[in-house]
Write an enzyme that holds these catalytic residues in place. Sequence first.
Site, PDB file in Angstrom:
ATOM      1  N   VAL A 536       0.869  -1.186   0.000  1.00 16.41           N
ATOM      2  CA  VAL A 536       0.000   0.000   0.000  1.00 16.41           C
ATOM      3  C   VAL A 536       0.896   1.223   0.000  1.00 16.41           C
ATOM      4  O   VAL A 536       1.880   1.283   0.750  1.00 16.41           O
ATOM      5  CB  VAL A 536      -0.923   0.040   1.230  1.00 16.41           C
ATOM      6  N   LYS A 556      -0.493  -2.967  -9.844  1.00 16.69           N
ATOM      7  CA  LYS A 556      -0.481  -1.718  -9.080  1.00 16.69           C
ATOM      8  C   LYS A 556      -1.675  -0.878  -9.495  1.00 16.69           C
ATOM      9  O   LYS A 556      -1.775  -0.445 -10.638  1.00 16.69           O
ATOM     10  CB  LYS A 556       0.829  -0.955  -9.306  1.00 16.69           C
ATOM     11  N   ASP A 652      16.391   7.603  -7.836  1.00 17.06           N
ATOM     12  CA  ASP A 652      15.967   6.997  -6.574  1.00 17.06           C
ATOM     13  C   ASP A 652      16.602   5.607  -6.416  1.00 17.06           C
ATOM     14  O   ASP A 652      15.922   4.625  -6.124  1.00 17.06           O
ATOM     15  CB  ASP A 652      14.445   6.905  -6.501  1.00 17.06           C
TER      16      ASP A 652
END
Length: 869
Positions: A536, A556, A652
């Site tokens: 989540v 997703k 990232d």
Amino acid sequence: MKDKTHILLSLIFFSFLFNVFDISNGNYIPKNSILLNCGSSEDGVDADGRKWVGDSSSKFLLSSDKSVAAQAEFQDPSLPSQFPYMSARIFKSESSYSFPVSAGKRHWIRLHFYPSSYGGLNATDAYFSVKSDGFMFLRNFSASITAQALTQAYIVREFSLNPSSNILNVTFTPSDKHHASYAFINGIEVISMPDVYDSPATLVGFSDQTVDIGSSTVQTLYRLNVGGQYVPAGNDSGLSRTWYDDSPYLYGAAFGVTFSVSDNVKIRYPTTVAEYMAPLDIYSTARSMGPDSKINMNYNLTWVFQVDANFTYVVRFHFCELQLTKVNQRVFDIYLNNQTAQESADVIAWSGSKAVPVYKDYAVYVSDGPGDDEQLWLALHPSAAAKPEYYDSILNGLEIFKLNDTTGNLAGPNPVPSPMLLEAESNEPNTLSKSKDKAHVIGGAAGGAAAVGLVFAICFAAYQRQKKVLGSESGVSGWLPIYGNSQTTVSKSTISGKSCASSHLSSLAVSLCRHFSFAEIKQGTKNFDESLVIGVGGFGKVYKGVIDGGTNVAIKRSNPSSEQGVNEFQTEIEMLSKLRHRHLVSLIGYCEENNEMILVYDYMAHGTVREHLYKSNKPPLSWKQRLEICIGAARGLHYLHTGAKYTIIHRDVKTTNILVDEKLVAKVSDFGLSKTGPNLNQTHVSTVVKGSFGYLDPEYFRRQQLTEKSDVYSFGVVLFEVLCARPALNPSLPKEQVSLADWALHCQRKGILEDIVDPNLKGKINPECLKKFADTAEKCLSDQGVDRPAMGDVLWNLEFALQLQENSNGGKPIVSEAINDSEAIANDSSLGGQNSDISIGCESEVLVSEDSYLNTSAVFSQLINPKGR
């Protein structure tokens, strides 16, 4: 008779007015108010002027023969008063207090603990549970460990519940997991309260969903007077709450500025906000970012809080505009755990006027997935999209509540004391007994609200350079990573022909990806069965699904109303639809029907790299396996940097974004933050700073100029993380060790790197291999990007290190050392280099490596790291 009747009616009328006046002005008078001084027959008054009644002569204690009263042997100077802390009730077996209450009316239960030596008992032996009305407040709780870890002399835990009957029992049970364990309590408060949880909280990431606080049992974790001073219980509107200074929880040196209401301005509570929601002192002070808009746009006003995983938290923001008077003068965005909680927050628009209080509640779930540090991050950033008169943000007060889980549990684990504190304690002269030493832990503010603020204040000071600025980038709401702003809106999928009127994708991306119907997605997830949820985040939920009769996939499902979800959906599909490489995660397709945004990925059998390093029961990876994973990830990143017309910067890179399939082949994933790099006429891309704490390039943060060397820095942190098997940031360690990058560089330069290597690898790494690996990681972490190697050079060095490891029995490496051989690497067909001349500059060209097939064993990192970025 008439006169007497008239007088009586008048008294009743004025009494009614008096009561209404009291409540409306915050002077709430509780119907039930019990303050019990446990373990004593003596009554007393505390520092706030509240009277405590001894429990020895009370009728509240059931089976008093199962307990003993005791006095503390030592009074810590930081205790606010003798009552209720200097006496305690000791339980060697399960025992209860029973309190008369009003059923269905919410009550506070406050538990006071002072871990000291009572009757010769060692404070460290006290492990116990506390439950009430079917809810578990504390389990295997150690007040001694908690006080030590939080650097407090005493602990207060505050809970709020709706009793199911007119009798409320509070039960203490010594733990059966510890020898000589016992339970104790110094003070108990049972106080009826107004319903301060009558409105639902907005669930972050799901703007159409709310969390009903009123039906939950609640624990207060933090209660802060933002920009102001400590507010004692006696000054809190008759509710006896304590409010603390927020500054220990501020991240880094970005404190902003504080100010208070002017003498000629009077705060006026509206009819929608009762005065007991927060006292006047809270709304009379505030913290903002400061007067310089340019500075404000380049940082966040950020607070960090330690919390327990696997619980939902409600964050209550108290606002009161004390300076401005018009709408759109000060507008800002609110983020919780890097997810957008509120866009374009405007206090004047909410309250209607200056000096009028307002509060907002937001709920967020904190999971225990890899990469989740059991922290709650709160950030405010000016809203560029609203184009306000002043780029600034403001906050007056803050409360954080934990809600019970589905089993009625509120208990979390005991905190882990910092090794720095343990070492300091072990070095103290042993002039007192151990129990007295325990009582000498640094006195702090009471209650859960004090938590770990002091520890964080120390730890984060070392990380000012690694702050992350959250929030949307101005002017790039429609940004596409490959085609710049040449977005093409299409009305039909070229594959399925199904209507996609709301498509955010270019026509090329649509043509390259498989389109799933919403019916297929529902069937593959059993109509989005909650039992299939495996993650989540701010984008929504992730499900394990099945397609084509048996292929496992990760699905997703983004939140259509979330702008963050739209951007991530768009970026991910535009990027991955055109990239195919053995070391990049594979995107199978998408669904964009019924206002749904759904991505379908290959399912990952072995999760993230971080899962195999720490915080997991999985067997540790061998050194060779770790090297091969690092090499695979480096190949994927090198391909992004050099395999296309434009450099693609991941932005990232971290161990939760490097995935491993069933054969432990590494896959780089999660392209939601990716950017196309500079063209030949540019040296960098100017952009708002985004990334992850601990991995963030300090040069990128300072200059807001992004290059592929920012990925190299992050990858250097990954290398040390793989070697040392510890998180990139660990605030529980001494401040010099909190940052893995800083600590590893320190040990590397001191020649003691072996001391921090994963114990599972001790004696198993060839010394020459370790030196090559560590030297490579050190170069990646150079402060200046120009001093860092290219990813191709990093890749070559890692492959050379693997050769050294494999030839550690005396054989010579197959290749010779050449530190700048990135050109040879770029032409290596195993890296997809044969496609390096293929452009992504127009829609007629597609970038495909030799691994053009869709690999069926990878999944994206946010399955395991649902908190997102």
